[in-house]
Scaffold this motif. Structure first.
Motif, PDB file in Angstrom:
ATOM      1  N   PRO A   1       1.592  -3.265   5.000  1.00  0.00           N
ATOM      2  CA  PRO A   1       0.697  -2.890   6.109  1.00  0.00           C
ATOM      3  C   PRO A   1       1.236  -3.298   7.479  1.00  0.00           C
ATOM      4  O   PRO A   1       0.872  -2.710   8.494  1.00  0.00           O
ATOM      5  CB  PRO A   1      -0.604  -3.648   5.797  1.00  0.00           C
ATOM      6  CG  PRO A   1      -0.540  -3.954   4.341  1.00  0.00           C
ATOM      7  CD  PRO A   1       0.905  -4.078   3.974  1.00  0.00           C
TER       8      PRO A   1
ATOM      9  N   MET B   1       0.843  -1.193   0.000  1.00  0.00           N
ATOM     10  CA  MET B   1       0.000   0.000   0.000  1.00  0.00           C
ATOM     11  C   MET B   1       0.887   1.256   0.000  1.00  0.00           C
ATOM     12  O   MET B   1       2.044   1.207   0.406  1.00  0.00           O
ATOM     13  CB  MET B   1      -0.936   0.007   1.221  1.00  0.00           C
ATOM     14  CG  MET B   1      -0.228   0.124   2.568  1.00  0.00           C
ATOM     15  SD  MET B   1      -1.351   0.007   4.013  1.00  0.00           S
ATOM     16  CE  MET B   1      -2.056   1.654   4.053  1.00  0.00           C
ATOM     17  N   LYS B   2       0.269   2.357  -0.474  1.00  0.00           N
ATOM     18  CA  LYS B   2       1.007   3.626  -0.488  1.00  0.00           C
ATOM     19  C   LYS B   2       0.531   4.493   0.687  1.00  0.00           C
ATOM     20  O   LYS B   2      -0.674   4.560   0.941  1.00  0.00           O
ATOM     21  CB  LYS B   2       0.719   4.337  -1.816  1.00  0.00           C
ATOM     22  CG  LYS B   2       1.708   5.420  -2.117  1.00  0.00           C
ATOM     23  CD  LYS B   2       1.620   5.857  -3.561  1.00  0.00           C
ATOM     24  CE  LYS B   2       2.884   5.417  -4.272  1.00  0.00           C
ATOM     25  NZ  LYS B   2       2.999   5.781  -5.627  1.00  0.00           N
ATOM     26  N   VAL B   3       1.460   5.091   1.422  1.00  0.00           N
ATOM     27  CA  VAL B   3       1.052   6.004   2.496  1.00  0.00           C
ATOM     28  C   VAL B   3       1.762   7.347   2.332  1.00  0.00           C
ATOM     29  O   VAL B   3       2.818   7.436   1.695  1.00  0.00           O
ATOM     30  CB  VAL B   3       1.376   5.456   3.917  1.00  0.00           C
ATOM     31  CG1 VAL B   3       0.637   4.181   4.221  1.00  0.00           C
ATOM     32  CG2 VAL B   3       2.879   5.307   4.126  1.00  0.00           C
TER      33      VAL B   3
ATOM     34  N   GLU C   1       5.640  10.336   0.058  1.00  0.00           N
ATOM     35  CA  GLU C   1       4.746   9.234  -0.296  1.00  0.00           C
ATOM     36  C   GLU C   1       5.620   7.998  -0.449  1.00  0.00           C
ATOM     37  O   GLU C   1       6.575   8.011  -1.237  1.00  0.00           O
ATOM     38  CB  GLU C   1       4.028   9.541  -1.604  1.00  0.00           C
ATOM     39  CG  GLU C   1       2.903  10.520  -1.392  1.00  0.00           C
ATOM     40  CD  GLU C   1       1.790  10.346  -2.421  1.00  0.00           C
ATOM     41  OE1 GLU C   1       0.766  10.995  -2.226  1.00  0.00           O
ATOM     42  OE2 GLU C   1       1.968   9.591  -3.394  1.00  0.00           O
TER      43      GLU C   1
ATOM     44  N   THR D   1      -5.474   4.302   8.391  1.00  0.00           N
ATOM     45  CA  THR D   1      -5.481   5.429   7.462  1.00  0.00           C
ATOM     46  C   THR D   1      -4.191   5.360   6.645  1.00  0.00           C
ATOM     47  O   THR D   1      -3.209   4.755   7.091  1.00  0.00           O
ATOM     48  CB  THR D   1      -5.558   6.780   8.210  1.00  0.00           C
ATOM     49  OG1 THR D   1      -5.368   7.845   7.270  1.00  0.00           O
ATOM     50  CG2 THR D   1      -4.488   6.907   9.285  1.00  0.00           C
ATOM     51  N   ASP D   2      -4.206   6.003   5.484  1.00  0.00           N
ATOM     52  CA  ASP D   2      -2.968   6.034   4.703  1.00  0.00           C
ATOM     53  C   ASP D   2      -2.228   7.362   4.897  1.00  0.00           C
ATOM     54  O   ASP D   2      -1.265   7.660   4.211  1.00  0.00           O
ATOM     55  CB  ASP D   2      -3.248   5.752   3.214  1.00  0.00           C
ATOM     56  CG  ASP D   2      -4.245   6.741   2.630  1.00  0.00           C
ATOM     57  OD1 ASP D   2      -4.707   7.637   3.384  1.00  0.00           O
ATOM     58  OD2 ASP D   2      -4.566   6.622   1.435  1.00  0.00           O
ATOM     59  N   LYS D   3      -2.713   8.155   5.873  1.00  0.00           N
ATOM     60  CA  LYS D   3      -2.020   9.417   6.195  1.00  0.00           C
ATOM     61  C   LYS D   3      -1.445   9.318   7.607  1.00  0.00           C
ATOM     62  O   LYS D   3      -2.179   9.096   8.570  1.00  0.00           O
ATOM     63  CB  LYS D   3      -2.993  10.591   6.114  1.00  0.00           C
ATOM     64  CG  LYS D   3      -3.469  10.841   4.692  1.00  0.00           C
ATOM     65  CD  LYS D   3      -4.319  12.067   4.595  1.00  0.00           C
ATOM     66  CE  LYS D   3      -4.846  12.243   3.186  1.00  0.00           C
ATOM     67  NZ  LYS D   3      -5.548  11.060   2.658  1.00  0.00           N
TER      68      LYS D   3
ATOM     69  N   ASN E   1      -0.959  -0.745   9.711  1.00  0.00           N
ATOM     70  CA  ASN E   1      -2.371  -1.139   9.590  1.00  0.00           C
ATOM     71  C   ASN E   1      -3.190  -0.880  10.858  1.00  0.00           C
ATOM     72  O   ASN E   1      -4.409  -0.848  10.812  1.00  0.00           O
ATOM     73  CB  ASN E   1      -2.523  -2.596   9.117  1.00  0.00           C
ATOM     74  CG  ASN E   1      -1.907  -3.596  10.063  1.00  0.00           C
ATOM     75  OD1 ASN E   1      -1.532  -3.239  11.175  1.00  0.00           O
ATOM     76  ND2 ASN E   1      -1.780  -4.843   9.625  1.00  0.00           N
TER      77      ASN E   1
END
Ligand code: SF4
Ligand code: F3S
Ligand code: FES
Length: 234
Positions: A29, A1-3, A24, A83-85, A79
């Motif tokens: 996760p 995943m990208k965060v 980025e 959130t991805d932020k 995870n």
């Protein structure tokens, strides 16, 4: 995943004021926030400053604020944050030395003020100072403290006045006050009954929520308050 990871940056020797840098990055996760900080330092900016040592939740050196909550970077998985932020900032209430590193000296000054060691001037017994399982159990919870400062730096009473001894120091005091082998409990209670002692705690519970060792911090503080009020250590 990208965060997207946004990190507090401040070098008091060079910067007029703090700013944030964002990156980025592709992560797993189950990566820890500490892995992300290492990745940023290794791949984007080698000047990023943060503390870490054990990377396994034992040394207590990497307490930071992650998405507004005090945590150990090495014990926080991506995870878990849902959130991805991801926002990473220094813990509050202690002076920033650089980026995520704060000056822990005021914290350790409070720690030292409660006599964080066993006191017993009685003649040494021929064998060890025996303790029953129940006596040992009495202070078991507070032996787990790793002095990370997550509790003290999440406490609004400490933010209001850094003279407040803070929950971590009370946890340490508790560990010795309720140890059947110790003889300085009354002296520690006297210290904690002073103006910036345990009564600065208004039972806000942030400390208990923040503790990565799941110590019942507010309960320990309550037990110390009760011992002061009753004059009994039991
Ligand atoms: Fe850290 Fe918990 Fe100890 Fe506070 S009581 S310093 S949060 S381990
Ligand atoms: Fe602070 Fe914890 Fe007391 S957050 S006010 S020390 S219960
Ligand atoms: Fe030691 Fe996180 S690096 S507790």
């Amino acid at each position: 995943m990208k965060v997207k990871i946004k990190i507090f940056r401040y070098n008091p020797e060079a910067d007029k004021k703090p700013h944030y840098d964002s990156y980025e990055i592709e992560v797993d996760p189950t990566d820890r926030v500490l892995d992300l900080l290492e990745y940023v330092k290794g791949n984007f900016d080698g000047t990023l400053a943060f503390r870490r040592s054990c990377a396994h939740g034992i040394c207590g050196s990497d307490a930071v604020r992650i998405n507004g909550r005090n945590r150990l970077a090495c014990k926080t998985l991506v995870n878990e944050l849902e959130t991805d932020k991801i926002l990473v900032e220094p813990i509050l209430g202690l002076p920033v030395i650089k980026d995520l590193i704060v000056d822990m000296e005021p914290f350790f000054e409070h720690y030292r003020s409660v006599m964080p060691y066993l006191v017993n001037d009685e003649p040494e017994p021929r064998t060890e100072r025996l303790q029953s399982q129940e006596q040992r159990e009495r202070f078991d919870d507070t032996t787990k403290c790793i002095l990370c400062a997550c509790c003290t730096t999440s406490c609004p009473s400490f933010w209001a006045s850094d003279k407040y001894v803070g929950p971590a120091a009370v946890v340490t005091a508790h560990r010795f006050i309720f140890d059947s082998r110790d003889r300085a409990g009354a002296e520690r209670l006297r210290i904690l009954a002073e103006e910036f002692g345990v009564y600065r705690c208004h039972t806000i519970f942030n400390c208990t929520i923040a503790c990565p060792r799941e110590i019942q911090v507010t309960k320990a503080i309550g037990e110390v308050k009760r011992a002061i009020a009753t004059g009994k250590i039991d």
